[in-house]
Scaffold this motif. Structure first.
Motif, PDB file in Angstrom:
ATOM      1  N   ALA A 167       0.818  -1.198   0.000  1.00 49.95           N
ATOM      2  CA  ALA A 167       0.000   0.000   0.000  1.00 49.95           C
ATOM      3  C   ALA A 167       0.860   1.260   0.000  1.00 49.95           C
ATOM      4  O   ALA A 167       0.436   2.285  -0.515  1.00 49.95           O
ATOM      5  CB  ALA A 167      -0.928   0.003   1.208  1.00 49.95           C
ATOM      6  N   VAL A 168       2.047   1.189   0.572  1.00 49.12           N
ATOM      7  CA  VAL A 168       2.894   2.377   0.719  1.00 49.12           C
ATOM      8  C   VAL A 168       4.073   2.375  -0.246  1.00 49.12           C
ATOM      9  O   VAL A 168       4.433   3.423  -0.793  1.00 49.12           O
ATOM     10  CB  VAL A 168       3.414   2.474   2.174  1.00 49.12           C
ATOM     11  N   ILE A 169       4.654   1.236  -0.490  1.00 47.40           N
ATOM     12  CA  ILE A 169       5.896   1.179  -1.259  1.00 47.40           C
ATOM     13  C   ILE A 169       5.712   1.654  -2.699  1.00 47.40           C
ATOM     14  O   ILE A 169       6.476   2.490  -3.189  1.00 47.40           O
ATOM     15  CB  ILE A 169       6.509  -0.229  -1.206  1.00 47.40           C
ATOM     16  N   ILE A 170       4.711   1.151  -3.393  1.00 46.36           N
ATOM     17  CA  ILE A 170       4.544   1.514  -4.802  1.00 46.36           C
ATOM     18  C   ILE A 170       4.236   3.006  -4.979  1.00 46.36           C
ATOM     19  O   ILE A 170       4.845   3.657  -5.834  1.00 46.36           O
ATOM     20  CB  ILE A 170       3.527   0.592  -5.502  1.00 46.36           C
ATOM     21  N   LEU A 210     -11.459   5.195  -1.217  1.00 45.78           N
ATOM     22  CA  LEU A 210     -10.985   6.217  -2.149  1.00 45.78           C
ATOM     23  C   LEU A 210     -10.363   7.402  -1.404  1.00 45.78           C
ATOM     24  O   LEU A 210      -9.252   7.836  -1.722  1.00 45.78           O
ATOM     25  CB  LEU A 210     -12.133   6.687  -3.050  1.00 45.78           C
ATOM     26  N   TRP A 211     -11.061   7.914  -0.406  1.00 45.87           N
ATOM     27  CA  TRP A 211     -10.545   9.040   0.383  1.00 45.87           C
ATOM     28  C   TRP A 211      -9.248   8.653   1.096  1.00 45.87           C
ATOM     29  O   TRP A 211      -8.286   9.422   1.107  1.00 45.87           O
ATOM     30  CB  TRP A 211     -11.605   9.496   1.386  1.00 45.87           C
ATOM     31  N   ASP A 212      -9.228   7.464   1.688  1.00 46.00           N
ATOM     32  CA  ASP A 212      -8.044   7.019   2.426  1.00 46.00           C
ATOM     33  C   ASP A 212      -6.848   6.843   1.496  1.00 46.00           C
ATOM     34  O   ASP A 212      -5.727   7.217   1.834  1.00 46.00           O
ATOM     35  CB  ASP A 212      -8.338   5.712   3.162  1.00 46.00           C
ATOM     36  N   ALA A 213      -7.096   6.275   0.316  1.00 45.88           N
ATOM     37  CA  ALA A 213      -6.018   6.088  -0.657  1.00 45.88           C
ATOM     38  C   ALA A 213      -5.495   7.440  -1.145  1.00 45.88           C
ATOM     39  O   ALA A 213      -4.280   7.621  -1.300  1.00 45.88           O
ATOM     40  CB  ALA A 213      -6.507   5.249  -1.833  1.00 45.88           C
ATOM     41  N   ALA A 214      -6.407   8.383  -1.373  1.00 43.58           N
ATOM     42  CA  ALA A 214      -5.982   9.717  -1.807  1.00 43.58           C
ATOM     43  C   ALA A 214      -5.181  10.418  -0.713  1.00 43.58           C
ATOM     44  O   ALA A 214      -4.153  11.053  -0.994  1.00 43.58           O
ATOM     45  CB  ALA A 214      -7.200  10.552  -2.201  1.00 43.58           C
ATOM     46  N   MET A 215      -5.635  10.315   0.515  1.00 43.38           N
ATOM     47  CA  MET A 215      -4.908  10.925   1.637  1.00 43.38           C
ATOM     48  C   MET A 215      -3.517  10.310   1.788  1.00 43.38           C
ATOM     49  O   MET A 215      -2.541  11.014   2.077  1.00 43.38           O
ATOM     50  CB  MET A 215      -5.698  10.786   2.943  1.00 43.38           C
ATOM     51  N   HIS A 242      -7.129   1.554  -4.122  1.00 40.93           N
ATOM     52  CA  HIS A 242      -8.593   1.579  -4.208  1.00 40.93           C
ATOM     53  C   HIS A 242      -9.125   0.754  -5.383  1.00 40.93           C
ATOM     54  O   HIS A 242     -10.041  -0.048  -5.206  1.00 40.93           O
ATOM     55  CB  HIS A 242      -9.100   3.009  -4.314  1.00 40.93           C
ATOM     56  N   PHE A 243      -8.558   0.950  -6.554  1.00 36.33           N
ATOM     57  CA  PHE A 243      -9.142   0.319  -7.740  1.00 36.33           C
ATOM     58  C   PHE A 243      -8.584  -1.066  -8.046  1.00 36.33           C
ATOM     59  O   PHE A 243      -9.346  -1.966  -8.397  1.00 36.33           O
ATOM     60  CB  PHE A 243      -8.969   1.226  -8.965  1.00 36.33           C
ATOM     61  N   LEU A 244      -7.290  -1.272  -7.927  1.00 38.41           N
ATOM     62  CA  LEU A 244      -6.702  -2.545  -8.349  1.00 38.41           C
ATOM     63  C   LEU A 244      -6.699  -3.617  -7.270  1.00 38.41           C
ATOM     64  O   LEU A 244      -7.175  -4.727  -7.487  1.00 38.41           O
ATOM     65  CB  LEU A 244      -5.278  -2.336  -8.862  1.00 38.41           C
ATOM     66  N   LEU A 245      -6.142  -3.298  -6.122  1.00 33.92           N
ATOM     67  CA  LEU A 245      -5.887  -4.342  -5.132  1.00 33.92           C
ATOM     68  C   LEU A 245      -6.721  -4.236  -3.866  1.00 33.92           C
ATOM     69  O   LEU A 245      -6.680  -5.143  -3.048  1.00 33.92           O
ATOM     70  CB  LEU A 245      -4.401  -4.364  -4.762  1.00 33.92           C
ATOM     71  N   ASP A 246      -7.422  -3.150  -3.678  1.00 31.12           N
ATOM     72  CA  ASP A 246      -8.250  -2.983  -2.485  1.00 31.12           C
ATOM     73  C   ASP A 246      -7.439  -3.273  -1.212  1.00 31.12           C
ATOM     74  O   ASP A 246      -7.827  -4.057  -0.358  1.00 31.12           O
ATOM     75  CB  ASP A 246      -9.475  -3.915  -2.574  1.00 31.12           C
ATOM     76  N   LEU A 247      -6.272  -2.632  -1.134  1.00 33.20           N
ATOM     77  CA  LEU A 247      -5.347  -2.898  -0.035  1.00 33.20           C
ATOM     78  C   LEU A 247      -5.800  -2.221   1.247  1.00 33.20           C
ATOM     79  O   LEU A 247      -6.091  -1.036   1.278  1.00 33.20           O
ATOM     80  CB  LEU A 247      -3.936  -2.427  -0.396  1.00 33.20           C
TER      81      LEU A 247
END
Length: 133
Positions: free
Chosen positions: A1-4, A64-69, A53-58
């Motif tokens: 979730a963080v590395i890429i 969506l908000w959490d991934a953007a943040m 959010h879209f590919l792996l739902d990690l």
């Protein structure tokens, strides 16, 4: 979730800065540009949203908000990590920390952003109440 997203920030900053960079960012690291920093910031957000959010739902950054943040935080702290490493290099009088990865400043440059992004993502998850306990 963080590395890429962190790698995306670094690579995005490099390519945008290399191709469109005109405005120096800081005397600490004369090769970095404002345009490169903005490119890295955008790449971190984009990579985080697409991956988490879209590919792996990690988890825990699958919303969506959490991934953007997460992308915003990574975009900021990865630049701080990079500048901090540049400051250390200048302090030690070393221009390049290695020659394993040409044009990218050495192996430490692959990890300087992660040294800041990993703890920042943990505290972001705590702040957003995404972790159990």
């Amino acid at each position: 979730a963080v590395i890429i997203p962190t790698v995306a920030a670094d690579v995005g900053a490099y390519f945008v800065g290399r191709n469109a960079g005109r405005s120096p960012l800081s005397p600490i690291s004369p090769g970095k540009t404002v345009e490169g920093a903005l490119g890295g910031f955008a790449a971190a957000i984009t990579a985080s949203v697409i991956l988490n959010h879209f590919l792996l739902d990690l988890k825990p950054f699958s919303g969506l908000w959490d991934a953007a943040m997460l992308g915003v935080v990574i975009g900021i702290v990865s630049l701080l990590g990079d500048l901090s490493e540049s400051l250390l290099k200048r302090g030690f009088g070393v221009k390049d920390m290695g020659s394993v990865i040409p044009e990218h400043g050495g192996v430490l440059d692959r990890f300087d952003a992660l040294l800041f992004a990993l703890p920042a993502s943990y505290y972001l998850a705590r702040l957003l109440d995404l972790l159990p306990g």
